[in-house]
Design an enzyme around this catalytic site. Structure first.
Site, PDB file in Angstrom:
ATOM      1  N   ARG A  28       0.718  -1.019   0.178  1.00 59.71           N
ATOM      2  CA  ARG A  28      -0.020  -0.036   0.010  1.00 59.71           C
ATOM      3  C   ARG A  28       0.930   1.136   0.083  1.00 59.71           C
ATOM      4  NH1 ARG A  28      -5.351  -0.502   1.761  1.00 59.71           N
ATOM      5  NH2 ARG A  28      -5.220   1.638   2.827  1.00 59.71           N
ATOM      6  N   ASN A  51      -5.422   6.070   9.948  1.00 53.16           N
ATOM      7  CA  ASN A  51      -5.377   6.381   8.447  1.00 53.16           C
ATOM      8  C   ASN A  51      -6.091   7.459   8.463  1.00 53.16           C
ATOM      9  OD1 ASN A  51      -3.892   4.254   8.180  1.00 53.16           O
ATOM     10  ND2 ASN A  51      -5.156   2.871   6.938  1.00 53.16           N
TER      11      ASN A  51
END
Length: 630
Positions: free
Chosen positions: A27, A106
Site C-alpha cells: 500500500r 489512517n
C-alpha cells in the site's frame, strides 16, 4: 496509503501484527510501528523508519517487552510531518488518572491545529508533527473509565477523515475502532477479532468479515470469562457497533471473496509481474456468466434493477483518478461509439470543485480498483447530491464505492497487490466495454453487430496470452533504452488513453520522465523535445487512423528519435519505421477492443525498465496502492 492491523484474542499478538503489516506493505509507507498491551499491564510501543523488517528487528531485540494478546500496528505514509520515529504511529496520550491510550490512524484530521492548542492548554505535551497525536491525546483527555465513550465523544469534535484502532492499558481485552472516509474491516475469528484497513491482512485468520460504515464505532472484546460452566471454552468474545452518537447499528457478516493463494507471489519475482501474467485468467473471470455467445446476451446482474434508467440516460460522466481515469477515458470513447450516448471522463479531484452541471438523466460512473479512492468518493457524493444516478466499477467487494452507488459491476479480476495497476486496468476497460454494448444493444445496435463484438471479446484471453509470450523480446528492447530519462508515448483514438497509461506505468515504477498524449498533439510543442535516440513509443495498430500514426512516426524518425512500436500482427509495413527488435505485436481485433491488448506490452515495457534500473517494482517510492486522503 497507510495500513492498520489490530488484534484482540488468545494469541501472541506481536508476530501476528508483523505478519499483517507485511501483507500491507504494497500500500505504500515510510515508517511502521506497533503497540502491545503487555501481560504486565503496560502499553509497549515500538516504532521505526523504513521497511517493516526494521521494526521486526527492534521487536526481536526485546521480545519479552511485547508479550500480550492485544495490540495495534500501522504503516505510515507521511502527510503531517516528515518520515521519522517521532512521527510514526502508534501515538499515545495520558489520561487524567495516568492510564495510557494508544492509537493508530489512517486519514487526515483537518481541525487538528485548533484541537492541539486546546489540548496544550490542558497540559498535554506533543512529541510529533502529526495530526494523529492530537486525536490520541483528545481521547485520553475525554477518557473517564470507558474507552468506547471517550472515542465517541472525541470523534464528535473532529473534522476530516479517519480509520482508527484504539486501546488503553486499563482495558486488557478490548479494542475500539471507528471510521469515516477511510476503510476499516473487522474479521471475526475463533476467540478473536482481527481489524485491518485491507482484507489482505485478515485473510490468513478468517474469511468472516464486516466493514464499518462512516461515523460508526465498534467495541471488540475477547478475553477469559470470570466463570465457566465447564461445557465451553473459557473464553468470551463480544462486539457492539454504534454511531459516534451512541446509536446502536447492525452489521452484516459476509464471506471474503479471496483466498491466501491469490495474495502470495507464487514463484514470481514481483507481484506486478504475477498480475500481468494473470490477465488472461482475470479476463475469463470477469467475463464468466456475463457473456452468452449462443444467445448474444450480456448479463450484468449488478445493474439489472436500473436498466431502464440507464437506457434513458442522456449523458454519462465517468470519473476516477490515475489508472482508473485512463480506463474512464477509454470508456468515454466506448459509450459514444457503441452506445451512442454523450459521455465525458473527468478527474474526480477536479469534478467536485468546479460546480459541475448535472442535468436530468445524467449517470455518473465511478471507476476505482479499491473502491476507497478518496477523491472518487467525494466526486460520487457531489454527483449524487445533485441528483445523478450512480454506477460503480470497482474490484474490491464490499468497498465503500460499491455500497454508496445505486448499481455497479465488479471487475472480478482478483486481488491486486502491485502498486502499479495492471489487471485491474484491463478489467475496468472490459467492464466499460460490456456496459457500452449492453446499452448499445438496447438503443440501436443490431443483434448481428453485438454478436460480432461478443465473439471478438471471447477471444481476448487467448490473445493476451500471445502478447505475454513476448516478454523476453520486450526485455531485450528495453535494455537498449532503459538509461534514457525522457520518453514520449503517442497514440490516436482508442489508443490515445493507452499511451497515457503506458507513460504512467513507466513513471510509477522506473522513475523515468514520460509523457503520454494524442499523437497529433506532438507537433504542437512536444516535438521540440525529440533528439537523437530519445525513446518514442507509438501505439500503431491497424485502424481508422493508422496512416496518420505512420506520418507521426516519420516526423519522429526525421529528428533521430528511437521508435518503439506496438503493432498489429502481420503488419510488415511497420518495419520500415521501427527496428524489428522494438516492435511488439498484438493480435488483430476490433478497434474498440484494441486497448485490452495494446496496454499489455506497455505494462511489460515498464516492468522490465524498472527491473533493468534496479528499482523495487512492488514498492515504488512515494506511492500508495489506495489513495484514501485528498
Amino acid at each position: 496509503m497507510c495500513g492498520i492491523v489490530a488484534y484482540v484474542g488468545n494469541r501472541a499478538v506481536a508476530p501476528l501484527l508483523i505478519e499483517g503489516l507485511k501483507r500491507l506493505e504494497y500500500r505504500g509507507y515510510d515508517s511502521a510501528g506497533i503497540a502491545v498491551r503487555t501481560d504486565t499491564g503496560e502499553v509497549s510501543v515500538k516504532r521505526s523508519v523504513g521497511r517493516v523488517s526494521n521494526l521486526e528487528a527492534l521487536i526481536e531485540e526485546d521480545q519479552a517487552g511485547v508479550q500480550g494478546c492485544l495490540g495495534i500496528a500501522h504503516t505510515r505514509w507521511a502527510t503531517h510531518g516528515e518520515p521519522s520515529v517521532d512521527n510514526a504511529h502508534p501515538h499515545v496520550g495520558k489520561t487524567k488518572d495516568g492510564h495510557t491510550v494508544a492509537l493508530v490512524h489512517n486519514g487526515i484530521i483537518e481541525n487538528y491545529s485548533a484541537l492541539r492548542k486546546y489540548l496544550e492548554g490542558k497540559g498535554h505535551k506533543f512529541y510529533s508533527q502529526t495530526d494523529t497525536e492530537v486525536l490520541a491525546k483528545l481521547i485520553a483527555e475525554l477518557y473517564d473509565g470507558d474507552l468506547e465513550t471517550a472515542v465517541q465523544k472525541a470523534l464528535q469534535e473532529v473534522s476530516g477523515a479517519y480509520a482508527i484502532a484504539v486501546m488503553v492499558d486499563s482495558w486488557p481485552h478490548t479494542l475500539v475502532c471507528a471510521r469515516k472516509g477511510s476503510p476499516l474491516i473487522v474479521g471475526v475469528a475463533d476467540h478473536a477479532y482481527v481489524v485491518a484497513s485491507d482484507a489482505s491482512a485478515i485473510i490468513s485468520h478468517t474469511t468472516q468479515v464486516f466493514a464499518l460504515d462512516d461515523y460508526q464505532v465498534v467495541k471488540l472484546c475477547a478475553g477469559p470469562e470470570d466463570k465457566v460452566d465447564g461445557t465451553g471454552e473459557p473464553w468470551s468474545v463480544d462486539l457492539r457497533t454504534t454511531t459516534i452518537d451512541n446509536v446502536p447499528v447492525d452489521h452484516e457478516i459476509t464471506e471474503l471473496e479471496m483466498d491466501l493463494e491469490q495474495i502470495e507471489l507464487g514463484g514470481y519475482s514481483h507481484y506486478m509481474l504475477k498480475e500481468i501474467m494473470e490477465q488472461p485468467e482475470a479476463v475469463r473471470d470477469c467475463l464468466r456468466g456475463r457473456v452468452d455467445l449462443r444467445d448474444g446476451a450480456i448479463v450484468l446482474g449488478g445493474i439489472q434493477e436500473f436498466k431502464r434508467q440507464m437506457v434513458r440516460g442522456k449523458r454519462f460522466i465517468l470519473t476516477g483518478q490515475g489508472t482508473a481515469y485512463h480506463a474512464g477515458l477509454i470508456g468515454e470513447y466506448l459509450f459514444e461509439d457503441l452506445a451512442r450516448v454523450p459521455a465525458r471522463c473527468e478527474y474526480a479531484s477536479e469534478f467536485r470543485y468546479r460546480n459541475p452541471i448535472i442535468e436530468d438523466d445524467t449517470i455518473v460512473v465511478a471507476v476505482s480498483q479499491s473502491g476507497e479512492t478518496a477523491d472518487t468518493l467525494a466526486a460520487l457524493a457531489e454527483a449524487r447530491e445533485r441528483g445523478a444516478m450512480s454506477i460503480g466499477v470497482v474490484n474490491a467487494v464490499g468497498s465503500t464505492i460499491s455500497r454508496e452507488t445505486d448499481a455497479g459491476v465488479y471487475l472480478r479480476v482478483g486481488p491486486e497487490i502491485g502498486v502499479a495497476s495492471t489487471k485491474a486496468f484491463v478489467g475496468q476497460v472490459l467492464v466499460l466495454t460490456l456496459l457500452s454494448l449492453y446499452l448499445g444493444k438496447r438503443k440501436h445496435m443490431s443483434n448481428e453487430r453485438v454478436d460480432m463484438y461478443l465473439k471478438h471479446i471471447s477471444q481476448i484471453p487467448e490473445q493476451i496470452e500471445k502478447v505475454l509470450k513476448q516478454t523476453d523480446h520486450i526485455r531485450e528492447c528495453v535494455k537498449q533504452v532503459a538509461n534514457r530519462e525522457n520518453w514520449l508515448f503517442l497514440g490516436r483514438g482508442y489508443n490515445y488513453p493507452v499511451a497515457i497509461e503506458g507513460a504512467l506505468k513507466l513513471k510509477e515504477i522506473s522513475y523515468i520522465h514520460a509523457e503520454g498524449m494524442p499523437a497529433a498533439e506532438m507537433k504542437h510543442g512536444p516535438i521540440a523535445l525529440i533528439d537523437e535516440g530519445m525513446p518514442v513509443v507509438f501505439v500503431a495498430t491497424r485502424g481508422t487512423q493508422y496512416e496518420k500514426v505512420i506520418s507521426n512516426i516519420e516526423e519522429v524518425r526525421a529528428r533521430g528519435g528511437k521508435i518503439i512500436a506496438v503493432a498489429t500482427e502481420g503488419d510488415t509495413n511497420i518495419r520500415q519505421y521501427a527496428s524489428e527488435d522494438c516492435i511488439f505485436y498484438v493480435p488483430d481485433t476490433l478497434e474498440a477492443l484494441q486497448p485490452l491488448l495494446t496496454s499489455v506490452p506497455l505494462q511489460l515495457l515498464a516492468y522490465h525498465a524498472a527491473v533493468e534500473r534496479g528499482h523495487d517494482v512492488d514498492k515504488p517510492r512515494n506511492l500508495a496502492k489506495s489513495v484514501t486522503v485528498e
